[in-house]
Write an enzyme that holds these catalytic residues in place. Structure first.
Site, short mmCIF file in Angstrom:
data_model
loop_
_atom_site.label_atom_id
_atom_site.label_comp_id
_atom_site.label_asym_id
_atom_site.label_seq_id
_atom_site.Cartn_x
_atom_site.Cartn_y
_atom_site.Cartn_z
N SER A 49 0.85 -1.20 0.00
CA SER A 49 0.00 0.00 0.00
C SER A 49 0.88 1.24 0.00
O SER A 49 1.69 1.43 0.92
CB SER A 49 -0.89 0.02 1.25
OG SER A 49 -1.44 1.32 1.42
N HIS B 172 -1.16 -1.15 -4.25
CA HIS B 172 -2.44 -0.89 -3.59
C HIS B 172 -2.56 0.59 -3.24
O HIS B 172 -1.65 1.18 -2.64
CB HIS B 172 -2.54 -1.73 -2.31
CG HIS B 172 -3.87 -1.72 -1.64
ND1 HIS B 172 -4.91 -2.56 -2.00
CD2 HIS B 172 -4.34 -0.97 -0.61
CE1 HIS B 172 -5.95 -2.33 -1.21
NE2 HIS B 172 -5.63 -1.37 -0.37
N ASP C 195 -4.87 3.35 -1.30
CA ASP C 195 -5.93 3.56 -0.31
C ASP C 195 -6.51 4.96 -0.47
O ASP C 195 -5.97 5.94 0.04
CB ASP C 195 -5.37 3.36 1.10
CG ASP C 195 -5.15 1.90 1.38
OD1 ASP C 195 -4.02 1.50 1.69
OD2 ASP C 195 -6.14 1.13 1.28
N MET D 230 -9.12 7.72 0.25
CA MET D 230 -10.00 8.06 1.38
C MET D 230 -10.58 9.47 1.19
O MET D 230 -9.85 10.39 0.80
CB MET D 230 -9.19 8.04 2.68
CG MET D 230 -8.51 6.73 2.93
SD MET D 230 -7.49 6.82 4.42
CE MET D 230 -6.65 5.25 4.32
N HIS E 155 -8.40 0.83 -3.85
CA HIS E 155 -9.33 0.58 -2.74
C HIS E 155 -10.06 1.88 -2.43
O HIS E 155 -9.46 2.80 -1.87
CB HIS E 155 -8.51 0.08 -1.54
CG HIS E 155 -9.28 -0.12 -0.28
ND1 HIS E 155 -8.66 -0.36 0.92
CD2 HIS E 155 -10.62 -0.13 -0.02
CE1 HIS E 155 -9.58 -0.50 1.88
NE2 HIS E 155 -10.77 -0.35 1.33
N MET F 159 -12.26 3.97 -0.34
CA MET F 159 -12.90 4.18 0.94
C MET F 159 -13.63 5.53 0.86
O MET F 159 -13.20 6.55 1.44
CB MET F 159 -11.86 4.18 2.07
CG MET F 159 -11.31 2.78 2.33
SD MET F 159 -9.85 2.76 3.40
CE MET F 159 -8.57 2.86 2.14
N MET G 286 -11.10 -6.07 5.57
CA MET G 286 -10.35 -5.13 6.40
C MET G 286 -10.00 -5.80 7.71
O MET G 286 -10.87 -6.29 8.43
CB MET G 286 -11.18 -3.87 6.67
CG MET G 286 -11.37 -2.95 5.48
SD MET G 286 -9.86 -2.51 4.62
CE MET G 286 -8.96 -1.68 5.92
N ASP H 262 -6.30 -6.54 4.36
CA ASP H 262 -5.72 -5.20 4.39
C ASP H 262 -5.73 -4.61 5.80
O ASP H 262 -6.78 -4.36 6.37
CB ASP H 262 -6.57 -4.30 3.46
CG ASP H 262 -6.07 -2.89 3.34
OD1 ASP H 262 -6.64 -2.15 2.53
OD2 ASP H 262 -5.11 -2.53 4.05
N GLY I 113 1.37 -2.00 4.17
CA GLY I 113 1.86 -0.64 3.98
C GLY I 113 3.06 -0.38 4.88
O GLY I 113 4.21 -0.40 4.43
C1 DX5 Z 1 -6.62 1.42 6.23
C2 DX5 Z 1 -5.64 1.21 5.11
C3 DX5 Z 1 -4.48 0.42 5.67
C4 DX5 Z 1 -3.34 0.28 4.70
C5 DX5 Z 1 -2.32 -0.74 5.21
O1 DX5 Z 1 -7.67 2.18 5.77
O2 DX5 Z 1 -6.28 0.49 4.05
O3 DX5 Z 1 -4.95 -0.85 6.04
O4 DX5 Z 1 -3.81 -0.14 3.50
O5 DX5 Z 1 -1.90 -0.30 6.42
P1 DX5 Z 1 -0.77 -1.08 7.25
O6 DX5 Z 1 -0.23 -2.20 6.38
O7 DX5 Z 1 0.26 -0.03 7.54
O8 DX5 Z 1 -1.47 -1.60 8.47
ZN ZN Z 2 -6.59 -0.68 1.36
#
Ligand code: DX5
Ligand code: ZN
Length: 216
Positions: free
Chosen positions: A8, A33, A35, A37, A66, A68, A137, A175, A197
């Site tokens: 990510s 990936h 993210d 948001m 992804h 969100m 998640m 994730d 990530g």
């Molecule tokens: C949450 C994100 C995280 C990210 C990964 O909204 O989607 O889950 O991708 O985060 P790490 O791998 O740092 O937990």
């Molecule tokens: Zn994600």
């Protein structure tokens, strides 16, 4: 079962994003990936279409986006045009999920649904055969670097059973809080794709970390 890794970029160094993408191109990463948001569906704002457009110019591996966000239907075409190969929408953000999945697939890309930690796998029983991937998640969405939610292992096994019962080849992606320990147990539980990530980008050698995670 596949053993795919989707780093990510939420945890990448945005002062050197091009270098981080080139590192991913040369690594054993299978997807990149993103993210995305909106600060409404989740309590954080990350990045959007311009970032994906620019990464798409240099990335040599598929872009796994992804969303969100609320009202994802409004943004399917722009993210497809930006270069998304896989588009994940949240079950909890879709009024007409089947229509949204049909819309994504009408652009010829892979369609995926994400479930928040509190959402049961059973909600997908009437759409699982339409899906290319399900993203589970394992943290509450919005931030990287959070604590892994242990109940996720059970959900992976439940989802694996639902996929088998429907003779589907749908992938299971997880994730949040993925590292060498949780990653090993997730693969054993039946996960196909691990999003990581902070474990990747906070390590001394991200490319080496990706290779080791693949063998977790
Ligand atoms: C949450 C994100 C995280 C990210 C990964 O909204 O989607 O889950 O991708 O985060 P790490 O791998 O740092 O937990
Ligand atoms: Zn994600």
């Amino acid at each position: 079962m596949s053993r795919l890794i989707a780093p990510s970029i939420l945890s990448a160094d945005f002062n050197r994003l091009g270098e981080d993408i080139e590192m991913l191109n040369q690594s054993e990463a299978d997807f990149i990936h993103f993210d995305v948001m909106d600060g409404v569906f989740v309590p954080n704002i990350s990045f959007g279409i311009p970032v994906i457009q620019h990464v798409n110019k240099i990335a040599t591996i598929p872009l796994d986006v992804h969303l969100m966000i609320v009202n994802p239907d409004k943004f399917i075409e722009p993210f497809v045009n930006a270069g998304a190969s896989i588009l994940t929408v949240h079950y909890e953000a879709c009024q007409h999920l089947h229509r949204t999945i049909q819309l994504i697939k009408s652009y010829g890309i892979k369609a995926s649904v994400c479930l928040n930690p509190h959402t049961s796998v059973s909600v997908l029983q009437d759409i699982i055969s339409e899906l290319d991937m399900v993203l589970l998640m394992s943290v509450n969405p919005g931030f990287g670097g959070q604590e892994f939610i242990e109940n996720t292992y059970k959900k992976v096994k439940q989802l694996k059973t639902l996929i088998a019962e429907n003779n589907s080849d749908c992938l299971i992606e997880v994730d949040g809080g993925v590292n060498d320990k949780t990653g090993k147990l997730l693969f054993e539980a039946g996960a196909d794709v691990l999003v990581a990530g902070s474990f990747v980008f906070n390590s001394d050698n991200p490319s080496d970390t990706i290779s080791k995670l693949k063998l977790a």
